[in-house]
Each structure stands twice: as C-alpha cells, then as structure tokens.
Design a protein around this motif. Sequence first.
Motif, PDB file in Angstrom:
ATOM      1  N   ALA A 188       0.834  -1.213   0.000  1.00  0.00           N
ATOM      2  CA  ALA A 188       0.000   0.000   0.000  1.00  0.00           C
ATOM      3  C   ALA A 188       0.863   1.254   0.000  1.00  0.00           C
ATOM      4  O   ALA A 188       0.459   2.299  -0.514  1.00  0.00           O
ATOM      5  CB  ALA A 188      -0.931   0.006   1.215  1.00  0.00           C
ATOM      6  N   GLU A 189       2.050   1.166   0.570  1.00  0.00           N
ATOM      7  CA  GLU A 189       2.992   2.288   0.540  1.00  0.00           C
ATOM      8  C   GLU A 189       3.402   2.590  -0.903  1.00  0.00           C
ATOM      9  O   GLU A 189       3.441   3.750  -1.330  1.00  0.00           O
ATOM     10  CB  GLU A 189       4.218   1.950   1.394  1.00  0.00           C
ATOM     11  N   LYS A 190       3.699   1.540  -1.667  1.00  0.00           N
ATOM     12  CA  LYS A 190       4.058   1.729  -3.070  1.00  0.00           C
ATOM     13  C   LYS A 190       2.891   2.328  -3.853  1.00  0.00           C
ATOM     14  O   LYS A 190       3.091   3.160  -4.742  1.00  0.00           O
ATOM     15  CB  LYS A 190       4.464   0.402  -3.696  1.00  0.00           C
ATOM     16  N   LEU A 191       1.683   1.913  -3.530  1.00  0.00           N
ATOM     17  CA  LEU A 191       0.516   2.424  -4.228  1.00  0.00           C
ATOM     18  C   LEU A 191       0.379   3.931  -4.050  1.00  0.00           C
ATOM     19  O   LEU A 191       0.090   4.666  -4.998  1.00  0.00           O
ATOM     20  CB  LEU A 191      -0.747   1.718  -3.717  1.00  0.00           C
ATOM     21  N   GLY A 192       0.613   4.418  -2.822  1.00  0.00           N
ATOM     22  CA  GLY A 192       0.476   5.849  -2.550  1.00  0.00           C
ATOM     23  C   GLY A 192       1.380   6.701  -3.404  1.00  0.00           C
ATOM     24  O   GLY A 192       0.987   7.781  -3.875  1.00  0.00           O
ATOM     25  N   ALA A 193       2.601   6.233  -3.632  1.00  0.00           N
ATOM     26  CA  ALA A 193       3.524   6.963  -4.495  1.00  0.00           C
ATOM     27  C   ALA A 193       3.233   6.702  -5.968  1.00  0.00           C
ATOM     28  O   ALA A 193       3.387   7.591  -6.814  1.00  0.00           O
ATOM     29  CB  ALA A 193       4.966   6.579  -4.168  1.00  0.00           C
ATOM     30  N   MET A 370      -0.621   0.739   5.665  1.00  0.00           N
ATOM     31  CA  MET A 370      -1.150  -0.604   5.883  1.00  0.00           C
ATOM     32  C   MET A 370      -2.327  -0.572   6.844  1.00  0.00           C
ATOM     33  O   MET A 370      -2.303  -1.126   7.943  1.00  0.00           O
ATOM     34  CB  MET A 370      -0.043  -1.533   6.357  1.00  0.00           C
ATOM     35  N   GLN A 371      -3.369   0.125   6.397  1.00  0.00           N
ATOM     36  CA  GLN A 371      -4.623   0.242   7.122  1.00  0.00           C
ATOM     37  C   GLN A 371      -5.752  -0.089   6.149  1.00  0.00           C
ATOM     38  O   GLN A 371      -5.564  -0.039   4.932  1.00  0.00           O
ATOM     39  CB  GLN A 371      -4.790   1.660   7.677  1.00  0.00           C
ATOM     40  N   VAL A 372      -6.916  -0.404   6.672  1.00  0.00           N
ATOM     41  CA  VAL A 372      -8.029  -0.784   5.806  1.00  0.00           C
ATOM     42  C   VAL A 372      -8.320   0.311   4.782  1.00  0.00           C
ATOM     43  O   VAL A 372      -8.631   0.039   3.628  1.00  0.00           O
ATOM     44  CB  VAL A 372      -9.274  -1.099   6.655  1.00  0.00           C
ATOM     45  N   THR A 834      -2.069  -6.612   3.532  1.00  0.00           N
ATOM     46  CA  THR A 834      -2.582  -6.968   4.844  1.00  0.00           C
ATOM     47  C   THR A 834      -2.534  -5.729   5.735  1.00  0.00           C
ATOM     48  O   THR A 834      -1.584  -4.952   5.678  1.00  0.00           O
ATOM     49  CB  THR A 834      -1.727  -8.086   5.455  1.00  0.00           C
ATOM     50  N   THR A 835      -3.562  -5.541   6.559  1.00  0.00           N
ATOM     51  CA  THR A 835      -3.614  -4.359   7.415  1.00  0.00           C
ATOM     52  C   THR A 835      -3.299  -4.744   8.857  1.00  0.00           C
ATOM     53  O   THR A 835      -3.906  -5.662   9.414  1.00  0.00           O
ATOM     54  CB  THR A 835      -4.995  -3.695   7.337  1.00  0.00           C
ATOM     55  N   ARG A 836      -2.330  -4.059   9.441  1.00  0.00           N
ATOM     56  CA  ARG A 836      -1.949  -4.327  10.820  1.00  0.00           C
ATOM     57  C   ARG A 836      -1.805  -3.045  11.638  1.00  0.00           C
ATOM     58  O   ARG A 836      -1.584  -3.097  12.836  1.00  0.00           O
ATOM     59  CB  ARG A 836      -0.644  -5.112  10.865  1.00  0.00           C
ATOM     60  N   HIS A 837      -1.904  -1.897  10.966  1.00  0.00           N
ATOM     61  CA  HIS A 837      -1.736  -0.625  11.659  1.00  0.00           C
ATOM     62  C   HIS A 837      -3.042   0.164  11.657  1.00  0.00           C
ATOM     63  O   HIS A 837      -4.060  -0.284  11.150  1.00  0.00           O
ATOM     64  CB  HIS A 837      -0.613   0.181  10.997  1.00  0.00           C
ATOM     65  N   GLY A 838      -2.978   1.362  12.231  1.00  0.00           N
ATOM     66  CA  GLY A 838      -4.156   2.216  12.242  1.00  0.00           C
ATOM     67  C   GLY A 838      -5.171   1.866  13.303  1.00  0.00           C
ATOM     68  O   GLY A 838      -6.307   2.316  13.250  1.00  0.00           O
ATOM     69  N   GLY A 839      -4.761   1.037  14.273  1.00  0.00           N
ATOM     70  CA  GLY A 839      -5.694   0.689  15.337  1.00  0.00           C
ATOM     71  C   GLY A 839      -6.858  -0.138  14.849  1.00  0.00           C
ATOM     72  O   GLY A 839      -7.994   0.054  15.281  1.00  0.00           O
TER      73      GLY A 839
END
Length: 851
Positions: A188-193, A370-372, A834-839
């Motif tokens: 998802a980080e790559k997607l943002g850029a 890496m959040q929903v 996969t999402t593991r951050h963002g609470g």
Amino acid sequence: MKNGITRRGFVQATAATAAATALAGPTLRAFAETTTKEEPKAEEGGTWVSSACQGCTSWCAVQVYVEDGRVVKVKGNPNSKANRGFICPRPHLAIQQLYDPDRLKGPMKRTNPKKGRDEDPGFVPISWDEATEAIADKLMELRATGETHKFMFLKGRSTNNSDVFFKALPQIYGSRNCFAHSTICAEAEKLGAGVTEGYWDYRDYDVANTRYFIMWGTDPIASNRQIANISNHFGDMTDNATVAVVDPRLSVTAAKGDEWLPVIPGQDGALASAIAHVILVEGRWNKDFVGDFSDGENRFVAGSKVDEGLFAENRTNGLVKWWNVELFDKTPEWAEPLCGIPAEQIYRVARGFASAAPNATSWMSPGVAMQVRGAYMAMATNALNGLVGSVENVGGPNRAPSVPAGKLPDIRPYQDEIALAGVKQPYFDQRGTFDFPAVAKGKLHDQVITNRIADCLNEGEPYDIKMVISYWNNWVYSCTGAQRWEEALAKLPFFVHITLNPAEMSQFADIVLPARHQMFERWGSVTNKQDLHSYTALEQPVVEPLWDTLTDETEISWLIAEKLADKGFPNVLDYYRECFHDPETDAAPQSGKDLSLFATKIMTKPLWDPASDKKGGDELAGWDDFVEKGIWNSKKQGYREHWDDFGTKTGKYEFYSETLKGILEEHAAGFGKTVDELMKELNYQARGEAAFVPHYEEAYREGDESEYPFVFSEHRSRLNREGRTANTSWYQEFKDVDPGDEPWDDVLKINPVDCEKLGIETGDAVRVTSVQGSIVVHAKAWEGTRPGVVVKCYGQGHWAYGKIATKDYAAKVPRGGNNNEIIPSNFERISSSTTRHGGLARVKIEKVEEA
C-alpha cells in the motif's frame, strides 16, 4: 540489566562474547566476561570477509570477522556508499542465530498424521535422500493426475537467486501458484507513491540535505528501510533539520525529535489534510513546481471553493480539484478532535515544513499505508511532497538508480504440455475478484494476496491444494489472524517447510528441511537503496556450514530436480544443467553446490564483468574483485530527473490522480459496476471525485467500543531480525532499547490514567482480547501512549522457535503474546496489503492470575 552491562556497551561487547556464546551449551547466556586490555585484539588472528545482512529490509553490506573458523563479530562494509560502513544492532544478533543450539540440524519427518498446535508432530530424523524422495513422489503423483496446479510454492524473504527455485521449479513442473510475502509487508505504501508520482516502489531520502522531516508512522532509527543510514545521519539531522514524528507511541525517533504528534491511530488522514489546507490558505505551496493563480492573488480561502480556470499548473495535475473536493474546509480546528493533535501544533508543523521547502520530506510509511483505508492516507501524506516541490528534489524523497542484473534463463523450452496446462489455471489467491483489484505497479489483477491464501485453503476455493513447499517464512506467526493459518495448514495433505529454526509453521509440516544462514553459510545477493545510492551486496559462505544443512534456493532445488529426473521428469534438472553454466569458465553445474555459485555469478554478472555497462556505478575488475569488496554501488541519484514526465497518466505529479481513476474505472467496468459501487465493496467511504484525490477517511476498527474500549497499536523492535531473533539471549536481555519495554518480558504499554481506571499496576498479568482472540502479557504503565490507546511491540509470543523464544518449549508455552493472534485479518484492498496498523483492533483488558 541482569548482567550489569549497559545498552551502550552492546556493540563493543559483541566481539568478546560471540565466540564464547558460539561454544555454549543448550542454555545461552547474554554475555560472558568482557575482554581485558591485556588480552590480544581479535584482529590479530582472523580475517574480514564480505557478506550482507537481511535482518531487516535495508539489506546492508557487512563484513564478518572470522577467527579459527568461527564468526567473531561483524561491522558495516566500508566499501558501501549506502551505509558508509555503519550498521545497526541486528547484524550482531545474527551471530547468535548462527550458533543457536535450537537450529534445525538435519531433515526431519512427521510421524503423527494429526496436525495442530496441541499435537506433537513426532518428528524423526531422516536423510536428505529420503526427504527429497518423498517430495518428488508427491510431485509426480500430481503430474500423473493432471493436477500440477494443486502444488503451491510459498516464500518469505529471499535473495536475487530466488527465482531459480521459486519460479523455475514450479513453472517448469506446471504450477503458477508461487506466492511471496510482499503484501504482508508494504505494498500500500508503493501504491500511494505510484498513483501520485508514478513511482511504484519504495522511496529513498536525501536525509543529509533535508531541513524538515514529517515522519508518518515510521521509526527509522529502529525499523523501516533506512536504519543504518538514518542512525548514522541522525545527529546531523537533529542539528540541521526539524524532526516531527507522527506516531501513536513515543518511539525512539519521536523521543529524539523536535515534535511528537501522538495521533489517534488511523486518523493520520485528517492531520495530513489539515497540513495541506494550511499550506494552501497561507500561500506556502511551491509555485515553481505547482503553479499559481493567473493574477497572483491567493484564492484558497477556508470554506470557499475555487474556479479551476483561474489556476495555471506547472508540473502538477488537479491541485484546485483536490482543494474543491477535499481541502477547502479541512482546517486544523476541524482536524483536532479527529486526529487528537492540537490545532496550534498542526499550524506550527505545516508552517515549518513549508518554510523549509523544497528541502523537506514527508516520509510516508507502512504505519499510515497498511490500514483498511490506507491507500488514501498514503496518497495524502505523499502529496505533501508535491505541494512543497520536494519530490525528487534536494532534501526530499527521491527515486533510486537502477541496478544492472542478470536474468533468469528462459523456462519456456522446458515446459511440457502438462506444465503448460497447469500454469493456465487460475491463481489460487483469487486475485482480480471484484473485492480485490490487486494492483501491482499500476497493473490490475497482478498482485499477490498473501494473507488471503489461508482463507482460500480453509474454504477449498478456487480448488483444493494438495501439496505446498514453503521457505524462509513463518506465516502461522507473522500473518494477522494467525489462527486461520493454523487451521489451514492442519488441512494440507502434504507440507514441506524449509527453515533455519523449527518455527510455528514447521509444526504443521510433513517434511522439515534445514536451511543455511543467509549471512554466513551460503551464496546469494541482495539489491536495495539507501542514501541516494542503489547497491547489490554479495552474500557468501564465510564459515563452513553448521550441521547437515543446504541452501534453500539452489542446493535443495537441485536435489528435488535430481529426484524428479530419476522418476521420469528430467526437465527441471535439464534446465539447471543447460542454463546455469559458470559465466567465467562455461562449466556446467554438476551439483547443487555448483548451481548455488553459478546462479549467484549469473545474477550479478552485469556488475562484476569488466565488459558490462555499469551505468556510472562502481567499476569492478571481475568476480574475484566483487567477492573481495562485497558490494557494487550505483552512481548517486540525480535530482528532478522525472519532472518532465513522472510516468503517471498525465505525466504530471497528480493531486487529482488520473492514474488511479483509470485503474478503478477499468476494474469496476469489468464487473459492470460503477466506481462508487467499487468503493463501497472495498470498504472505502469515498464517493464521486473523492475516490481520485488524497482525502481523509475515518479509521476502520473491528470490535464494538462498548465491549472493547481500547485501541490496540503495535510497533517493531530495534532488535527484531524480521521476527526471527526472539530465540537469542541478546534480544531478550536488551529488549528495553525499545521505549517502554522490559528485558525478558512482553509488555502491554498502557497510559497510567487508564491503569488507574482499570486497577492495574506495572507487572500485573493481563489478558488482552479482541474479536480475533486473546493473549496474556504483563502490563506496563507508560506515558508514551495516549489514554485509550494501548501499545505492544511485535516479536514475542512464539510458541515454537526455541527454548529462549518460548517460556516452556516442550509444552509450547509462549513468552508473552503474538500480536497477530489479536489483530484480525483484513486488507487494504486496492493494493491487497494486509492491514496491521491504524488501530484496526479494539481490545479489552482484564487482570488475570500469573500462570
């Protein structure tokens, strides 16, 4: 500290104690006696040998000191222009990994057909011949029934040799189901850029010239992709730049920075939109890069929309559209209650960041991506770089030079009709369904959905898998919703796990094969970037391999190929023999050992061959020169190289992303749906034009607040070699290098205000429960997290892996808890991450009796 050694003495003590540790019995000690001034220095009798560390995603070049055939210590490779001879603590911990008495020492076979955490596998030693015979028999059974696609190959970390095993063997055999770990990492980080600046990769950072950092959910002194580089630069960074850290916890980087913004987990998008709003309202955007109003009058006024025709853009696309759709009313006062950051601080950070521009960096990381709903937070945080013109600029986030590399020889001539039929079957991970666009490098339906594989195995969809080979991974432990993987692997008819230590995943295997340590016992190479240089670092055997182990990507694959040939399918072995000749002598490989060396030479030949075009990088005199130096460095990355064409759909830096719009419209249309319908299916709140611009999305949580009142947030350890260090005493002894943590323990960090409400004190055993499951750890009253948010480090909670990682190895009692047993499985669905951050997980906390 139990042994009276300070953290400051960690690295200095390594050389004196590593050899003693290597000779220790089953019970390892953190440290032996340190050397005295009268004792000889290690350098007097040993040799430095180059290799590479894969303890994190930096993949630094290192040098290993070998004395009397044993690894004594490590240091950064002084030939590296990326880490400049500096390393973090992780390579030192690799020494204890190498000499860990709990390592797998030879092939093992399961004797208990029942599988599960509570089942004893009944492993017994077998020979390599018996192990590979059993593997080849199962593979040939599937070929006989035309079911080669029901063989699946899984890998975690790997080297540049990986496709020799991971791609060539299964595809020549007849399966396309080769799945890597990437989407449990940071896609998802790559997607943002990718959808803003057309760069579908991880960015590098010009830290030496940055004058302002905003670090979003990253702790680069301890984790992420720049650890050695940032740790070395950090003193100068804090002298020359303002460091603002957006993180729910007080990380190492936040503790040493200038601004700590303890954001409510998952609400980063509100903060990013408010910062962008301030920059525009106050006229602080970079007019040379972005453009300006035709008459020079700033019409960005809070609460008012703007006529797009009045603004002339230079190198960007859709600034005014972004303002009108998202930013016009996103004031710091609006953001404050949503993200938990005072409006005054938001103004201060926005002004400081813009004033330092273009020598400023908004560092977007997995913590926000890496959040929903992470794709739009990744876009929002990255778009700040475009707004101030720092993208690919001095002191900003940058791309990286390409690295010349050898190619895997063509496999097509070695695929027979059975193989060609097998590779035409649908991917097992079901990428490309309506709820998973699976975007990779801008291409639809091309991304692995790693953590979905467990669900597909449990559901038997799209078909049943009958055999799996897996290496350098432990997804029973490292994937969210970990219990799903236990259920899935328990159902597999035949599972082979290749591993250094017998891990949680190994407990479900029918055959367990021992791998060599990547840093000390094998050939390979790794490619990465730091400090505006790309590089390839060589891995090589620096000591004789311990025990009856083999290199996973080459030697084990050769043995399997030989067995397949014995049973009438020589294609894989023929491919290895005919396509992997030594590029220096043209000798054909006669063994897996030959294949290991020759493959490494082939994949790196463009770097060390004097006749190759190095594209301005290091000029090496040949293979021997590469072996000695251990690294090839690219030229330094140039600035502003893509300003005339970013590679997006418009060629511009896209605030309004025509690139993303095209992707979403194409995917939706393929199912006869609209983008709004797609957004709903993907669990995004955006409708209409908002789907194509960076914008705020409310944090997604699992668990009702009335039952689960606390937001759970996790982070990484400075000493965690990608989840593989918990069975070393140094990791346990020095665990308090991670703020708030305790040696030899696993703690849930709770704000003292919440501790008082709960009647909990530091040291109490507590059960932490989510909709996914429960773990038991110790409580720690800690001011470094905000009330309502509890924080725990990832890395403890192993119920396998060894006698130090566990509280009771024989009884499978973990030391602490695995975060992935309480974080539910969910996804950022555009990228399949996969999402593991963002609470994501809400939890409840109950005091329990100590076990």
